[in-house]
Design a protein around this motif. Structure first.
Motif, PDB file in Angstrom:
ATOM      1  N   UNK A  30       0.409  -5.560  27.662  1.00  0.00           N
ATOM      2  CA  UNK A  30      -0.115  -6.401  26.581  1.00  0.00           C
ATOM      3  C   UNK A  30       0.663  -6.851  25.445  1.00  0.00           C
ATOM      4  N   UNK A  31       0.662  -8.046  24.897  1.00  0.00           N
ATOM      5  CA  UNK A  31       1.574  -8.320  23.855  1.00  0.00           C
ATOM      6  C   UNK A  31       0.530  -8.702  22.659  1.00  0.00           C
ATOM      7  N   UNK A  32       0.471  -8.128  21.299  1.00  0.00           N
ATOM      8  CA  UNK A  32      -0.341  -8.402  20.404  1.00  0.00           C
ATOM      9  C   UNK A  32       0.170  -8.768  19.148  1.00  0.00           C
ATOM     10  N   UNK A  33      -0.408  -9.982  18.621  1.00  0.00           N
ATOM     11  CA  UNK A  33      -0.399 -10.615  17.361  1.00  0.00           C
ATOM     12  C   UNK A  33      -1.523 -10.189  16.548  1.00  0.00           C
ATOM     13  N   UNK A  34      -1.260  -9.714  15.532  1.00  0.00           N
ATOM     14  CA  UNK A  34      -2.281  -8.949  14.706  1.00  0.00           C
ATOM     15  C   UNK A  34      -2.062  -9.274  13.206  1.00  0.00           C
ATOM     16  N   UNK A  35      -3.270  -9.957  12.309  1.00  0.00           N
ATOM     17  CA  UNK A  35      -3.153 -10.042  11.079  1.00  0.00           C
ATOM     18  C   UNK A  35      -3.862  -8.719  10.341  1.00  0.00           C
ATOM     19  N   UNK A  36      -3.240  -7.913   9.544  1.00  0.00           N
ATOM     20  CA  UNK A  36      -3.774  -6.920   8.873  1.00  0.00           C
ATOM     21  C   UNK A  36      -3.916  -7.135   7.615  1.00  0.00           C
ATOM     22  N   UNK A  37      -4.873  -6.465   6.916  1.00  0.00           N
ATOM     23  CA  UNK A  37      -5.106  -6.585   5.528  1.00  0.00           C
ATOM     24  C   UNK A  37      -4.630  -5.490   4.839  1.00  0.00           C
ATOM     25  N   UNK A  38      -4.107  -5.691   3.664  1.00  0.00           N
ATOM     26  CA  UNK A  38      -3.650  -4.443   2.685  1.00  0.00           C
ATOM     27  C   UNK A  38      -4.026  -4.913   1.375  1.00  0.00           C
ATOM     28  N   UNK A  39      -3.846  -3.956   0.515  1.00  0.00           N
ATOM     29  CA  UNK A  39      -4.234  -4.088  -0.905  1.00  0.00           C
ATOM     30  C   UNK A  39      -3.208  -5.392  -1.559  1.00  0.00           C
ATOM     31  N   UNK A  40      -3.713  -6.206  -2.234  1.00  0.00           N
ATOM     32  CA  UNK A  40      -2.856  -7.463  -2.834  1.00  0.00           C
ATOM     33  C   UNK A  40      -1.847  -6.878  -3.922  1.00  0.00           C
ATOM     34  N   UNK A  41      -1.984  -5.685  -4.307  1.00  0.00           N
ATOM     35  CA  UNK A  41      -1.033  -5.470  -5.432  1.00  0.00           C
ATOM     36  C   UNK A  41       0.091  -4.604  -5.293  1.00  0.00           C
ATOM     37  N   UNK A  42       0.292  -4.198  -3.722  1.00  0.00           N
ATOM     38  CA  UNK A  42       1.285  -3.273  -3.163  1.00  0.00           C
ATOM     39  C   UNK A  42       2.546  -3.973  -3.157  1.00  0.00           C
ATOM     40  N   UNK A  43       3.875  -3.492  -3.462  1.00  0.00           N
ATOM     41  CA  UNK A  43       5.068  -4.192  -3.003  1.00  0.00           C
ATOM     42  C   UNK A  43       5.416  -4.683  -1.643  1.00  0.00           C
ATOM     43  N   UNK A  44       6.368  -5.346  -1.413  1.00  0.00           N
ATOM     44  CA  UNK A  44       6.622  -5.835  -0.030  1.00  0.00           C
ATOM     45  C   UNK A  44       7.150  -4.698   0.805  1.00  0.00           C
ATOM     46  N   UNK A  45       7.732  -3.779   0.103  1.00  0.00           N
ATOM     47  CA  UNK A  45       8.193  -2.512   0.900  1.00  0.00           C
ATOM     48  C   UNK A  45       7.306  -1.666   1.261  1.00  0.00           C
ATOM     49  N   UNK A  46       6.224  -1.661   0.606  1.00  0.00           N
ATOM     50  CA  UNK A  46       4.748  -0.824   0.703  1.00  0.00           C
ATOM     51  C   UNK A  46       4.299  -1.522   1.992  1.00  0.00           C
ATOM     52  N   UNK A  47       4.453  -2.963   1.945  1.00  0.00           N
ATOM     53  CA  UNK A  47       3.692  -3.396   3.037  1.00  0.00           C
ATOM     54  C   UNK A  47       4.171  -3.462   4.275  1.00  0.00           C
TER      55      UNK A  47
END
Length: 296
Positions: A243-260
């Motif tokens: 199975x191939x998955x495309x997933x949109x995951x939510x994270x806190x808006x104030x974290x850095x690009x690296x953390x995301x």
């Protein structure tokens, strides 16, 4: 043993079993004056070729992804399933034609011992169906599921033949064609089963969403990863046993690009570890203050 190896081994089981049964049915039908058994032998012969097609498809689908096939070669499985369905439709047509011809041709009542042969065949084919279907569910193989239904359609044909021969033997003269009518009825069942096999394979080719159970598990498992606040869109495609998955995951808006980025990789690794049938997992990070909520 990998899913691919397990599926291939199961296909060998089908090929050997169908070869033996085709010979037994053909000989029993010829010497036992049963046209229904002969029709049954024809169906088993087509099963041999369809199982060989399934074997080819499973072997080809094992090939790793390459430059021209970045998602692997798994899509050949539903294509092979279409060919297997074509064999089923062909065998049903041949059985129906031969049954009609035999109904119009006077012949002797089948021998009583053919019922014993059919009883053993029905038991064996039902066991084969259950074994192959269980393997198809374990491996998520659509072509193996089609092969399982070949066993079930064979069992149905044999049950119809058993009923027809029993009627011919019980009522005697004037009911000699009862097994032919039974074979004709069986061809209708085979056509119906053909549709049941064809429909999911078509959905797989068209990337139709049919995987609510996998979607729900992805949503639950995603929340176990540190940093994931929730999930939004999730698209699932099936190719072969993967199975191939495309997933949109939510994270806190104030974290850095690296953390995301790091959270996305942790999520990807976690999903693959708990769901081995996932092949490609693409994670798109969404800040939780822009997400529209948890939707499918």
């Amino acid at each position: 043993m990998s899913n691919e190896q397990s599926a291939i081994r199961t296909t060998y089981f089908s090929i050997i079993g169908n070869t033996c049964l085709a010979l037994i049915k053909g000989l029993a039908g010829f010497f036992g004056n049963s046209y229904a058994l002969i029709a049954d032998a024809i169906e088993s012969t087509t099963d041999i070729f369809s199982s060989l097609l399934v074997l080819f498809g499973l072997t080809y689908a094992k090939r790793p992804a390459d430059e021209n096939h970045p998602y692997g070669h798994g899509k050949i499985e539903p294509l092979v399933t279409f060919l297997v369905v074509a064999f089923l439709v062909t065998s049903a047509t041949v059985i129906a034609y031969e049954s009609i011809e035999n109904i119009r041709t006077p012949h002797k009542v089948p021998k009583p011992w053919t019922l014993i042969v059919l009883g053993v065949i029905i038991l064996w084919k039902e066991v084969s169906y259950r074994i192959v279907l269980k393997k198809s569910k374990q491996t998520h193989s659509s072509s193996l599921k089609a092969d399982a239904w070949h066993h079930r359609s064979d069992a149905i044909t044999s049950v119809m033949a058993f009923v027809g021969i029993s009627i011919a033997l019980i009522f005697g003269k004037g009911y000699e064609t009862a097994d032919d009518w039974a074979a004709l009825l069986a061809s209708g069942f085979i056509l119906y089963n053909s549709y049941l096999i064809f429909r999911p394979a078509l959905g797989e080719i068209m990337d139709e969403h049919r995987y609510d159970d996998i979607l729900e598990k992805i949503k639950v498992e995603s929340l176990k990863v540190e940093g994931i606040e929730g999930t939004e869109k999730c698209y699932i495609r099936k190719a072969g046993m993967k199975y191939h998955i495309d997933l949109h995951a939510m994270v806190k808006a104030d974290i850095s690009v690296r953390d995301g980025h790091d959270i996305a990789h942790r999520l990807q690794d976690h999903l693959k570890s708990v769901m081995p049938n996932l092949e490609h997992v693409l994670i798109h990070i969404e800040p939780d203050d822009l997400a529209d909520g948890d939707i499918d």
